[in-house]
Design a protein around this motif. Sequence first.
Motif, short mmCIF file in Angstrom:
data_model
loop_
_atom_site.label_atom_id
_atom_site.label_comp_id
_atom_site.label_asym_id
_atom_site.label_seq_id
_atom_site.Cartn_x
_atom_site.Cartn_y
_atom_site.Cartn_z
N TRP A 37 86.24 -21.01 4.80
CA TRP A 37 85.70 -21.11 6.14
C TRP A 37 85.86 -19.78 6.85
CZ3 TRP A 37 88.82 -20.22 10.38
CH2 TRP A 37 90.18 -20.14 10.11
N PHE A 38 85.08 -19.58 7.89
CA PHE A 38 85.22 -18.38 8.72
C PHE A 38 85.24 -18.74 10.20
CE2 PHE A 38 80.91 -18.98 7.25
CZ PHE A 38 80.15 -18.99 8.41
N VAL A 39 84.75 -19.94 10.53
CA VAL A 39 84.83 -20.47 11.89
C VAL A 39 85.27 -21.92 11.79
CG1 VAL A 39 83.60 -21.03 14.01
CG2 VAL A 39 83.01 -18.96 12.76
N HIS A 40 86.26 -22.30 12.60
CA HIS A 40 86.70 -23.70 12.62
C HIS A 40 86.74 -24.15 14.07
CE1 HIS A 40 89.49 -27.12 12.62
NE2 HIS A 40 89.08 -27.33 11.38
N VAL A 41 86.21 -25.34 14.32
CA VAL A 41 86.21 -25.90 15.67
C VAL A 41 86.96 -27.22 15.64
CG1 VAL A 41 84.82 -26.67 17.63
CG2 VAL A 41 83.97 -24.84 16.13
N GLY A 42 87.98 -27.35 16.47
CA GLY A 42 88.74 -28.58 16.55
C GLY A 42 88.76 -29.12 17.96
N HIS A 43 88.72 -30.45 18.09
CA HIS A 43 88.79 -31.10 19.39
C HIS A 43 90.14 -31.78 19.49
CE1 HIS A 43 87.07 -34.29 22.39
NE2 HIS A 43 87.74 -33.33 23.01
N VAL A 44 90.98 -31.33 20.41
CA VAL A 44 92.34 -31.87 20.55
C VAL A 44 92.30 -33.00 21.56
CG1 VAL A 44 94.75 -31.34 21.07
CG2 VAL A 44 93.26 -29.58 20.06
N THR A 45 92.70 -34.19 21.11
CA THR A 45 92.61 -35.37 21.97
C THR A 45 93.98 -36.00 22.22
OG1 THR A 45 92.18 -36.74 20.01
CG2 THR A 45 90.27 -35.91 21.21
N ASP A 46 95.07 -35.27 21.94
CA ASP A 46 96.41 -35.83 22.17
C ASP A 46 96.56 -36.25 23.63
OD1 ASP A 46 96.98 -35.24 19.59
OD2 ASP A 46 98.07 -33.38 20.02
N ARG A 47 97.20 -37.38 23.84
CA ARG A 47 97.46 -37.87 25.19
C ARG A 47 98.81 -37.35 25.67
NH1 ARG A 47 93.10 -39.57 27.53
NH2 ARG A 47 94.22 -41.07 28.80
N GLY A 48 98.96 -37.27 26.99
CA GLY A 48 100.23 -36.84 27.55
C GLY A 48 100.35 -35.32 27.60
N ARG A 49 101.52 -34.86 27.90
CA ARG A 49 101.78 -33.43 28.00
C ARG A 49 101.90 -32.85 26.60
NH1 ARG A 49 106.61 -30.56 31.56
NH2 ARG A 49 105.91 -28.40 31.29
N TRP A 50 101.47 -31.60 26.43
CA TRP A 50 101.46 -30.96 25.12
C TRP A 50 101.86 -29.50 25.29
CZ3 TRP A 50 98.45 -27.34 22.27
CH2 TRP A 50 98.56 -27.46 20.88
N LYS A 51 102.78 -29.05 24.46
CA LYS A 51 103.33 -27.70 24.64
C LYS A 51 103.56 -27.04 23.29
CE LYS A 51 107.06 -25.29 27.10
NZ LYS A 51 108.24 -25.47 28.00
N THR A 52 103.27 -25.72 23.21
CA THR A 52 103.58 -24.94 22.01
C THR A 52 104.43 -23.75 22.41
OG1 THR A 52 101.58 -23.59 22.22
CG2 THR A 52 101.42 -25.57 20.87
#
Length: 307
Positions: A37-52
Amino acid sequence: MTHEAKVRHQPKAIAYHELKTVPKVRLYVERPEEKQWFVHVGHVTDRGRWKTAPHAHPEYGQLIFVRNGRGVMNLEGRSVPFDGPCALLLPTECVHGLDYEHDADRWVVTIEVSYLTQVNSKLDEFVGLWASPQVITLADSDDRGMEVHLLIQRLKEEAESDAVGHIIGTEARLTMLLLALLREARLEEPTSESGTRNDIRVVERFRKLIDEHFRENLPLQDYVSMMAVSLVQLRAACSSAAEQSPTKLIHSRIITEAKRNLIFGDMSVEQIAFGLGFSDAAYFTRFFRREVGQSPSNFRTNAKSSS
């Protein structure tokens, strides 16, 4: 006295692999079982607060479209708030951490660095778009956020398609997405069309060489030789496209890496100095103070107390 006069290669006796440095993250899309792959598209649907936690992607550029919701980005140690709809542009090696508030709807576009370079070559302004991390606000008009959302959805469909011409289609949709964001970013228009376009290309090549060699204490003439330009041409290009001297660009890259290690790592100032090619920690401290306005130790203390 210049940086070049004092820098030496780092001593091999220091075990840098045992010390904490800036985290380099391998992305979730890097799985051997997946097709190339050279382009990846992801949809993040996690509920609540999210931190990295703060990290960097050395082989990818990343675009995060926050459709709705808000949060704070830890960007190279600075707190940068964002509020959807907006786009977060994160060039390769950019150190960032993300703290989303509850239920933020976000799309993540990850672009392999060599492919991003290829796309950027289509338009000189794309190089400026990715020159530094930024937040592009789309809240002025509901139509803008909807347009970007639609472009990302179409990009995802094309990137995951096996239809005839899907590679060309993916490139076309990615180009349209970047063009939409470029127009929203409202970058300054170049004053000299042909001269500035060439200067942008020269400075982009110079920055890439700096990234590869900034730890090696190369004299400026070595960069000039590798680029096959004259010193006068390089200085003129840097002045026009970056409004800085070539030496200042080199120093800025060294300072950026020093700041990253001071904020996110646990190496001592002396170890950071050696890792950046300085043989004398005291000179590194003077160099850092001259460029930043405070000592490395004070910078580390202030940065961590404010985070």
